[in-house]
Design a protein around this motif. Structure first.
Motif, short mmCIF file in Angstrom:
data_model
loop_
_atom_site.label_atom_id
_atom_site.label_comp_id
_atom_site.label_asym_id
_atom_site.label_seq_id
_atom_site.Cartn_x
_atom_site.Cartn_y
_atom_site.Cartn_z
N LYS A 1 0.83 -1.20 0.00
CA LYS A 1 0.00 0.00 0.00
C LYS A 1 0.87 1.26 0.00
O LYS A 1 0.49 2.29 -0.53
N GLU A 2 2.05 1.12 0.64
CA GLU A 2 2.97 2.25 0.71
C GLU A 2 4.38 1.74 0.48
O GLU A 2 4.76 0.68 1.00
N SER A 3 5.16 2.48 -0.30
CA SER A 3 6.56 2.13 -0.51
C SER A 3 7.43 3.33 -0.21
O SER A 3 7.06 4.48 -0.50
N ILE A 4 8.59 3.08 0.38
CA ILE A 4 9.53 4.14 0.72
C ILE A 4 10.87 3.82 0.08
O ILE A 4 11.46 2.77 0.35
N ASP A 5 11.32 4.70 -0.79
CA ASP A 5 12.67 4.61 -1.34
C ASP A 5 13.60 5.30 -0.36
O ASP A 5 13.54 6.52 -0.19
N ALA A 6 14.46 4.53 0.29
CA ALA A 6 15.35 5.09 1.32
C ALA A 6 16.53 5.84 0.74
O ALA A 6 17.31 6.43 1.50
N LEU A 7 16.69 5.79 -0.57
CA LEU A 7 17.74 6.55 -1.25
C LEU A 7 19.13 6.23 -0.71
O LEU A 7 20.01 7.10 -0.63
N GLY A 8 19.30 4.96 -0.33
CA GLY A 8 20.61 4.52 0.14
C GLY A 8 20.93 4.88 1.57
O GLY A 8 22.04 4.60 2.05
N LYS A 9 19.98 5.47 2.31
CA LYS A 9 20.24 5.89 3.68
C LYS A 9 20.27 4.68 4.64
O LYS A 9 19.65 3.65 4.38
N PRO A 10 20.98 4.83 5.77
CA PRO A 10 21.06 3.73 6.74
C PRO A 10 19.79 3.63 7.58
O PRO A 10 19.18 4.65 7.93
N ILE A 11 19.40 2.40 7.85
CA ILE A 11 18.23 2.11 8.67
C ILE A 11 18.65 1.17 9.80
O ILE A 11 19.38 0.21 9.58
N TYR A 12 18.13 1.45 11.00
CA TYR A 12 18.46 0.66 12.19
C TYR A 12 17.17 0.29 12.90
O TYR A 12 16.12 0.93 12.70
N PRO A 13 17.21 -0.72 13.77
CA PRO A 13 16.04 -0.95 14.63
C PRO A 13 15.75 0.32 15.43
O PRO A 13 16.66 1.12 15.72
N GLY A 14 14.49 0.54 15.78
CA GLY A 14 14.14 1.71 16.58
C GLY A 14 15.01 1.77 17.82
O GLY A 14 15.24 0.77 18.50
N PHE A 15 15.51 2.95 18.14
CA PHE A 15 16.40 3.09 19.28
C PHE A 15 15.62 2.93 20.59
O PHE A 15 14.47 3.37 20.72
N TYR A 16 16.29 2.30 21.56
CA TYR A 16 15.65 1.93 22.83
C TYR A 16 16.48 2.54 23.96
O TYR A 16 17.64 2.19 24.14
N ASP A 17 15.90 3.47 24.70
CA ASP A 17 16.58 4.07 25.85
C ASP A 17 16.28 3.23 27.09
O ASP A 17 15.14 3.20 27.57
N ALA A 18 17.30 2.55 27.60
CA ALA A 18 17.09 1.56 28.67
C ALA A 18 16.98 2.17 30.06
O ALA A 18 16.75 1.44 31.03
N HIS A 19 17.15 3.49 30.17
CA HIS A 19 16.96 4.12 31.48
C HIS A 19 16.67 5.60 31.27
O HIS A 19 17.54 6.38 30.89
#
Length: 546
Positions: free
Chosen positions: A70-88
């Motif tokens: 339904k939706e597509s995103i061209d990341a244009l070669g950019k880096p993608i990471y898992p969502g950041f998690y602040d542990a405290h």
């Protein structure tokens, strides 16, 4: 024969359609540099998302050939990471500070006064002025301030301003009057500042703080939600999708439940119950609370105060003062409550700064905790560890939950407090990592800035925003970029029993991810803090776009 041929001709289009029909998904992201942060630390180019979870990861060609979206995103070669998690972190404190006087970075007490004046002029109706973030260690005369100047400029308005670590506060005479504070009162696990004539100076440390703070008018529910949503927007803007709320009251927890039930908040919150010996029974009786966005299954205990306010409990005297700090409860009280919690299903996470506090909690954990590997109990901060105590993290299977920017914020004055020998066991993140094999990384916001890339930079380079010191602060305890990324994604999730749901980009896990403008795994160290977040996504929904 002709009937068979005709049937074949009829079936041929159906076979062709069956072979070429792609699976329907909600989202495809392609042409990216995807850091999956899986067990092999593999990279990919694209992934597909359906119903809020990752369903496939692979090359751009393979994902686009297999799926319609339904939706597509061209990341244009950019880096993608898992969502950041602040542990405290401290979500409520951060939200509250947004409506208060921000005193962070004040270069002098005169600057504190100026900021308070500006705030009062903009809010003349307030009977209490509340703020936070001052740090006397940044001032030329790095002694605690007193209430005298506050009394001069604010004789009829109650002033309550927290130190940057929230383990000390300064109040004026009007606040003392309204809280009916007695100069002869003694506080267990805290200090009421007094001068040579036994007059209150206005300084409150640790357990003394609540003697005044409980009189501050609270926010109504609507204002609290608006503040939390404003804070949430700030967190999204730096790629945070999950946080650990390190110690909430039962009232705050009930508000959170209501807000999430109303779909008023989106960030994933692992909320710890602020525990003390008097309220543990209620926590145990209430039991766990688990939804997709809110989890309540842990207890936060407080062993001691902070190093900057000399409330951290040390094995020997401070190097710059004839004091060892203090515990916030007696060893007997900690023994009893930890024994009770060990018999419950709750995870226990204890704030411990000083080497004495860390030793006490590690030993008490070890005494009562059975099957520590499964229970995943944590030490929050683990800031100063005696040499003989490092091995206890491995022995008892205790997770070190640390905040790398504390090292680069405290490095200017920490040795004055501890002396050179004791500093060897302070902010020793690599040593702690080698013991347990994982680190849960956080920021402790609003004590430190909420941007996880500041912590990433501090962890790998051990320098401040200016690049000081040139060779890095105790650089032998720097960790690698891969370790730092794991610490703010999959290891943080592990410390909250969520590694099967989030923390990496793998099929079946929550589709939480962040797109950055540059690659933190390869960018020069001096550029890390300035890298912008381009997109933050939770469960396949974009919650922030640059």
């Amino acid at each position: 024969m002709r009937r068979i041929q005709n049937l074949s001709l009829l079936l041929l289009p159906l076979l062709i359609i069956g072979c070429t029909t792609n699976k329907e998904v909600d989202l495809i992201v392609y042409n990216a540099k995807v850091y999956t942060v899986d067990s092999a630390f593999r990279q990919a180019e694209a992934f597909a998302v359906k119903n809020g979870v990752f369903v496939d990861i692979g090359s751009t060609e393979s994902i686009q050939n297999k799926y319609n979206a339904k939706e597509s995103i061209d990341a244009l070669g950019k880096p993608i990471y898992p969502g950041f998690y602040d542990a405290h972190a401290h979500f409520f404190m951060f939200a509250d500070l947004l409506a208060q006087v921000d005193l962070n970075g004040s270069a002098s007490f005169d600057e504190v006064i100026r900021r308070l004046k500006v705030y009062q002029q903009a809010n003349p109706e307030k009977t209490w002025v509340v703020g936070g973030g001052w740090d006397q260690n940044l001032w030329e005369e790095n002694e605690f301030p007193t209430k005298d100047s506050l009394d001069k400029y604010f004789p009829n308005t109650a002033i309550f301003i927290s130190r940057v670590d929230y383990h000390a506060a300064l109040v004026n005479s009007k606040a003392i009057e309204l809280s009916k504070l007695d100069s002869n009162e003694n506080v267990s696990g805290g200090i009421l500042g007094r001068d040579s004539t036994n007059r209150l100076t206005g300084i409150l440390i640790d357990n003394a703080i609540s003697l005044v703070s409980r009189y501050i008018p609270g926010s109504d529910e609507r204002d609290r939600l608006l503040s939390l949503r404003k804070a949430q927007d700030s967190l999204f803007s730096v790629g945070l999708t999950s946080i650990v709320d390190a110690g909430l009251s039962f009232e705050e927890l009930e508000q959170l439940k209501k807000f999430y039930q109303q779909d008023s908040l989106k960030i994933r919150d692992y909320a710890m119950i602020a525990g003390n010996p008097s309220n543990i029974k209620r926590a145990i009786d209430d039991g766990f609370y688990e939804t997709d966005r809110l989890s309540i299954r842990s207890i936060k205990l407080m062993a001691d105060g902070a190093l900057g306010s000399r409330g951290a409990c040390l094995l020997d005297h401070y190097h710059d003062a004839p004091s060892r700090g203090f515990l916030l409860h007696t060893p007997e009280e900690f023994d009893k409550v930890i024994q009770t919690l060990a018999a419950s299903p709750y995870q226990v996470n204890t704030h411990a700064i000083g080497d004495s506090a860390n030793r006490l909690i590690l030993d008490t954990y070890g005494k009562h905790l059975k099957n520590g590997k499964k229970r995943r109990w944590r030490i929050e901060h683990a800031q100063i560890i005696a040499p003989s105590d490092f091995s206890k993290f491995a022995k008892f299977h205790i997770i070190p939950s640390v905040q790398p920017t504390h090292a680069t914020s405290d490095m200017y004055w920490a040795e004055e407090r501890l002396g050179s020998e004791r500093m060897k066991g302070a902010y020793a993140y690599k040593d702690l990592l080698q013991q347990y094999g994982k680190l849960a990384l956080g920021s402790d916001f609003p004590v430190e800035h909420f941007n996880p890339l500041y912590g990433f930079h501090a962890a790998v380079a051990r320098v401040d925003k200016t690049g000081f010191p040139q060779q890095g602060f105790q650089i032998e305890n720097a960790i690698t970029r891969e370790q730092a990324l794991r610490g703010m994604t999959t290891w943080a999730a592990f410390s909250c029993f969520q590694e099967k749901k989030r923390g990496s980009i793998e099929p079946g896990k929550d589709a939480d991810f962040v797109v950055l403008e540059d690659d933190i795994m390869t960018a020069p160290a001096e550029q890390l803090r300035a890298i912008k977040t381009l997109r933050t996504v939770i469960a396949g929904e974009t919650v922030y776009e640059y």
